[in-house]
Design an enzyme around this catalytic site. Structure first.
Site, mmCIF file in Angstrom:
data_model
loop_
_atom_site.group_PDB
_atom_site.id
_atom_site.type_symbol
_atom_site.label_atom_id
_atom_site.label_comp_id
_atom_site.label_asym_id
_atom_site.label_seq_id
_atom_site.Cartn_x
_atom_site.Cartn_y
_atom_site.Cartn_z
ATOM 1 N N GLY A 1 24.758 64.403 8.300
ATOM 2 C CA GLY A 1 24.444 65.034 7.017
ATOM 3 C C GLY A 1 24.470 64.014 5.893
ATOM 4 O O GLY A 1 23.483 63.832 5.202
ATOM 5 N N GLY B 1 37.061 66.678 3.495
ATOM 6 C CA GLY B 1 37.124 67.639 4.590
ATOM 7 C C GLY B 1 38.286 67.446 5.554
ATOM 8 O O GLY B 1 38.935 68.403 5.958
ATOM 9 N N ARG C 1 47.972 58.925 5.444
ATOM 10 C CA ARG C 1 48.189 59.015 6.896
ATOM 11 C C ARG C 1 46.846 59.142 7.600
ATOM 12 O O ARG C 1 45.998 59.933 7.199
ATOM 13 C CB ARG C 1 49.056 60.238 7.205
ATOM 14 N N ILE C 2 46.683 58.368 8.635
ATOM 15 C CA ILE C 2 45.438 58.419 9.403
ATOM 16 C C ILE C 2 45.652 59.412 10.551
ATOM 17 O O ILE C 2 46.462 59.176 11.448
ATOM 18 C CB ILE C 2 45.069 57.018 9.922
ATOM 19 N N ASN D 1 43.713 60.511 12.992
ATOM 20 C CA ASN D 1 43.288 60.029 14.313
ATOM 21 C C ASN D 1 42.671 58.642 14.131
ATOM 22 O O ASN D 1 41.539 58.524 13.661
ATOM 23 C CB ASN D 1 42.262 61.000 14.929
ATOM 24 N N LYS E 1 44.713 61.325 3.344
ATOM 25 C CA LYS E 1 43.704 61.306 2.285
ATOM 26 C C LYS E 1 42.334 61.157 2.941
ATOM 27 O O LYS E 1 42.221 61.042 4.149
ATOM 28 C CB LYS E 1 43.990 60.173 1.295
ATOM 29 N N GLY F 1 36.370 59.063 4.989
ATOM 30 C CA GLY F 1 34.989 59.042 5.493
ATOM 31 C C GLY F 1 34.003 58.313 4.606
ATOM 32 O O GLY F 1 32.936 57.915 5.057
ATOM 33 N N GLU F 2 34.343 58.155 3.345
ATOM 34 C CA GLU F 2 33.403 57.491 2.440
ATOM 35 C C GLU F 2 33.927 56.156 1.936
ATOM 36 O O GLU F 2 33.166 55.338 1.417
ATOM 37 C CB GLU F 2 33.066 58.424 1.266
#
Lengths: 739, 169
Positions: free
Chosen positions: A248, A518, A622-623, A625, A695, A698-699
């Protein structure tokens, strides 16, 4: 559940499942081609006919007449619906351009007809038989030419990026005039296309007044609301279903013509209809990232401290549109007492400009972080040192407002060490390997963290398994997996005991996928529902919910242990909740940070640029995955390479359209363009953000990377190109003589 | 209408179809094998990559009727969710995909790439056309460049292919 005080310890902190680099749970379906995308739903809506969408052949004007006689008589044709058959339809709240209806053409390839036939081949053939007569009107297609008429305009991307039309702190002009060292340069970024691999596609079926669409949407609730509004029907009569989305990047945030025309075609045909926008329609029929022209001024003392910083951006859009918020990060990234940002918007008659991955920051940092590189050179400073000197731990416009976490300096220092920054020559054009000029570049990455209200429903079954339902979407981001990890952690289950169902408007409304909100927001919603389910389980089993521990499929307190499934009984046990947020986002600035490092080689004879090495060091809470988060970052870095070196929608300024509207003409990075990529996540938790302490990520990966590429090209060649993309023609006549 | 018989994933399939039907649409619509994807319908993206008679092909750029009697292998013929082909398993392990839409084409192309290198077929980056091509990252990237992944999983895809090829990733 409301999150209004910083998180303390909670079951997520156990990190038995959350935080582990588990394989995606949807992997076996996606790698075997058995995950069904919108156009592939042979399992729903019997007797599907095929739709084919026709786009307008002019950039601005109106449709005078359409001759559909031949199309209607063509073999297999069931219905032809044209834009002249109805007045202009309503407009969704998120839409700028109208999607269908009426004679007016606002932009090239605006949908003007849908043909429904028994087969795709028949529908395509009949669509080509429609004869359309247009009345052309002059349009405004040249951003630079419209610049004098541009107006100041505030904007909020709705995705964590925004700015007032003009924003002043201190006295920029006075401080800039006094500064010992100054920079005043203009940068430009082109229109870009999302170019996701799956075209916009929809199957629509009516049952009486009820409409179901199987579609490809990032935001289920927005899409449902706006489809209802566009068609003039109640939202409760519309169902959206979008379990798999073939990319997307912002291009599927909003209702588009595919859903509208599938619904209209199905109504007219009295049959369910499936259609996809053809690839050549996507660049001009849908949305794109608007081009920008950005002026940056920086003034600093000889010590490198910024005393004045100004960032002004111009972009264009259709009437009622918004500017690209390219100055947003400049309000927060560096210290400096005297500041100015401004957004200007010109009216253009090109297709609708709108969000594309990291709207605002992606093009804004391409300019700002190149300017920072130039300024460091003028100061005689290392570009990393220059950024570190100007770090701030508070919002520079509101000193009482701290960042919740800000590890930018750590990102830069660790990156410098890992990447071998000390091997960079401060003087450009020094390193040669045969015919290749080699250079290193870096840039800071910055993107705000946004939290959005998000709901979920969790059902416990008698066998101890759990099903999560939410209208959250997985657009390749890994939502299925991190939601399953969250529920598994909360309920004390192994991952395989959790089933996740997404993307259906019958499920609780989630944050959806956009603005890198998201992952954190949707899992926080699942956390809230699981807290409720834990309480219900404890109640039913006679435990004190504060003492009950959920682990290994058991509920334990004291020396009593009961299988989790026992609480479900025959009927199952269901809990639903949503996470809402208090004012922590106002009291603290929540952002994510990165250091981007790039090595390029530029061919001394041809100007061809090859990216050789890439590293991103990220501080993003925190990541959840590390495996899928890393993929998000490398994917964004890849798109950033595209933006820096090749991506550009070419504007035909006479006829008003994007000429290179397919994947041959609009070049995106391919395998041969991308080297092995490294990502380092700093160990960070952010209890201000959400109970997940996560947090967005993705961007972040696309924010700054384009400038890092550009700065590496400069370091390699000594040539500064401020007009993206940096294609070889912009270097060729200035390259150094071959030895 | 035209009659065509294809041997799809080892099974004879006879179809009555419009002669304008591409091999891709015959697979996706008539046979409902939707693993092969339509990303562009123009031979520009690679999402529709399948094997015909053992060689990879963009199935959107060829008509079904041109392949009467031929063997077609699609992603569904390589493995199933409960019995993954080694390349499919490697893509899962290395997270060589995100949205999943280009993935079946990437996997078919990956399998074909290794077969082509094994067969000694040179590529644009093969330095010595008379020597056997090597299994380098550069060779893999070159041979995979007809398959676009807009999510940008390239780095991971190369690692997956490298592992299946038996070289350390």
């Amino acid at each position: 559940m409301k999150f209004d005080t910083p998180a303390t310890s909670n079951p997520i902190d156990q990190l038995r499942v959350v935080g582990q680099p588990v394989d995606r749970i949807d992997g076996p379906l996606k790698t075997t081609g058995t995950a069904p995308y919108a156009y592939e739903r042979h399992d729903v809506a019997r007797d599907q006919a095929y739709g084919y969408v026709l786009g307008a052949g002019i950039g601005k004007g109106r449709v005078a007449a359409m001759d559909t006689a031949a199309a209607k008589a063509a073999p297999g044709v069931i219905a032809v619906v044209t834009t002249l058959d109805m007045p202009r339809l309503g407009k969704g709240e998120m839409n700028t351009a109208f999607l269908f209806g009426g004679a007016e053409i606002q932009h090239y390839h605006q949908a003007i007809a849908v043909v429904v036939a028994e087969s795709f081949e028949q529908a395509r053939d009949a669509a080509a038989m429609i004869r359309t007569r247009y009345v052309r009107e002059p349009g405004r297609f040249d951003l630079a030419a419209e610049a004098p008429k541009a107006q100041l305009a505030s904007a909020d991307s709705g995705e964590g990026s925004g700015a007032p039309q003009e924003d002043r702190t201190g006295d920029f002009e006075g401080a800039f005039a006094q500064a010992a060292v100054t920079l005043d340069e203009t940068y430009s970024t082109p229109d870009e296309s999302h170019a996701m691999m799956e075209p916009h596609a929809t199957i629509a079926a009516w049952e009486g007044e009820k409409l179901t669409v199987w579609t490809s949407s990032q935001m289920i609730a927005w899409g449902r609301r706006d489809l209802a509004k566009t068609l003039g029907i109640p939202a409760e009569n519309v169902r959206f279903d979008s379990p798999y989305i073939g990319g997307g990047f912002g291009g599927k945030l909003f209702l588009r013509a595919d859903a509208v025309l599938a619904a209209l075609g199905a109504k007219a045909a009295g049959r369910s209809v499936k259609l996809a926008l053809t690839r050549p329609l996507i660049a001009n029929n849908t949305t794109h990232r608007p081009a920008t022209i950005q002026r940056i001024r920086i003034g600093a003392g000889r010590d490198g401290r910024i005393t004045a910083i100004a960032h002004e951006s111009l972009s264009g859009d259709l009437p009622e549109g918004q500017p690209e918020t390219a100055v947003s990060q400049t309000r927060l990234l560096y210290a400096g007492a005297n500041r100015l940002t401004a957004l200007r918007l010109a009216v253009l008659d090109l297709p609708e400009g709108n969000s594309m991955r990291a709207p605002g920051e992606a093009p804004g940092l391409m300019a700002l972080e190149m300017a920072m590189d130039e300024m460091a050179e003028r100061l005689g400073m290392d570009p990393i040192d220059f950024r570190i000197v100007n770090d701030t731990q508070v919002d520079p416009e509101h000193a009482e407002r701290p960042f919740s976490q800000r590890q930018l300096v750590q990102c830069l220092r660790i990156g410098a060490e890992r990447f071998g920054w000390n091997r960079r020559s401060a003087t450009p054009g020094q390193r040669r390997e045969g015919q290749w000029l080699v250079g290193l570049g870096m840039a800071a990455g910055f993107r705000n963290n946004l939290v959005m209200k998000s709901g979920a429903r969790v059902r416990l079954h008698g066998n101890g398994a759990v099903t999560v339902e939410t209208d959250m979407t997985d657009i390749g981001t890994g939502s299925y997996t991190i939601i399953a990890q969250t529920a598994a952690e909360m309920m004390g289950l192994p991952l395989e005991k959790v089933t996740v169902r997404l993307g259906d408007s019958d499920f609780p409304v989630s944050s959806g996928s956009g603005g890198q909100f998201g992952g954190n927001s949707s899992t926080a919603g699942v956390y809230a529902a699981c807290v409720k389910l834990r309480e219900a389980v404890a109640r039913r089993l006679g435990f004190n919910s504060a003492e009950a521990r959920f682990e290994g499929g058991q509920v334990r307190a004291g020396n009593r242990s009961v299988p989790l499934g026992q609480a479900a009984g025959e009927a199952g046990l269901t809990a639903e909740d949503q996470m809402e947020y208090g004012d922590l986002a106002e009291r603290y600035q929540q952002s994510t940070f990165a250091g981007h490092f790039v090595e390029v080689a530029v061919h001394a004879a041809t100007g061809e640029t090859r990216v050789r090495r890439m590293l991103a060091v990220c501080a993003a809470g925190r990541i959840l995955n590390p495996k899928s988060a890393r993929s998000q970052v490398i994917g964004a870095m890849t798109m950033g390479v595209g933006a820096a070196l090749m991506e550009e929608l070419a504007v035909d300024k006479r006829h008003g359209f994007f000429v290179n509207h397919d994947l041959a003409g609009y070049e995106v990075p391919v395998h041969a363009d991308i080297p092995h990529q490294e990502v380092i996540f700093l160990d960070e938790t952010d209890p201000i953000s959400s109970p997940m302490k996560a947090k967005g990520v993705g961007e972040l990966g696309i924010c700054g990377v384009g400038a890092a590429v550009a700065n590496a090209v400069y370091n390699a060649t000594g040539l500064r190109v401020r007009d993206y993309p940096i294609t070889l023609d912009k270097l060729l006549d200035r390259l150094p003589e071959l030895a | 209408m035209s009659r065509v018989t294809l041997r799809v994933n080892g099974e004879e399939r006879s179809l009555e179809l419009d002669p304008r039907t591409t091999l891709l649409d015959a697979l996706r619509e008539q046979l409902q094998l939707t693993g092969s994807k339509k990303g562009c319908d123009h031979g520009q993206c690679g999402a529709c990559t399948v094997m015909v008679e053992g060689r990879r092909i963009y199935s959107c750029l060829t008509l079904a009727v041109m392949h009467d009697g031929e063997a077609v292998t699609t992603i569904e013929g390589l493995g199933r969710p409960d019995a993954l082909h080694p390349m499919q398993a490697a893509f899962v392990k290395h997270d060589g995909y995100q949205c999943g839409y280009c993935t079946p084409g990437q996997i078919c192309a990956s399998v074909a790439t290794l077969q082509e290198i094994e067969a000694g077929i040179p590529s644009h980056v093969t330095a010595d056309l008379t020597a056997a091509p090597q299994l380098t990252a550069e060779e893999i990237r070159e041979r995979m460049s007809g398959n676009i992944c807009r999510c940008g999983a390239y780095s991971n895809i190369v690692e997956a292919i490298t592992e299946v090829a038996g070289r350390p990733a």
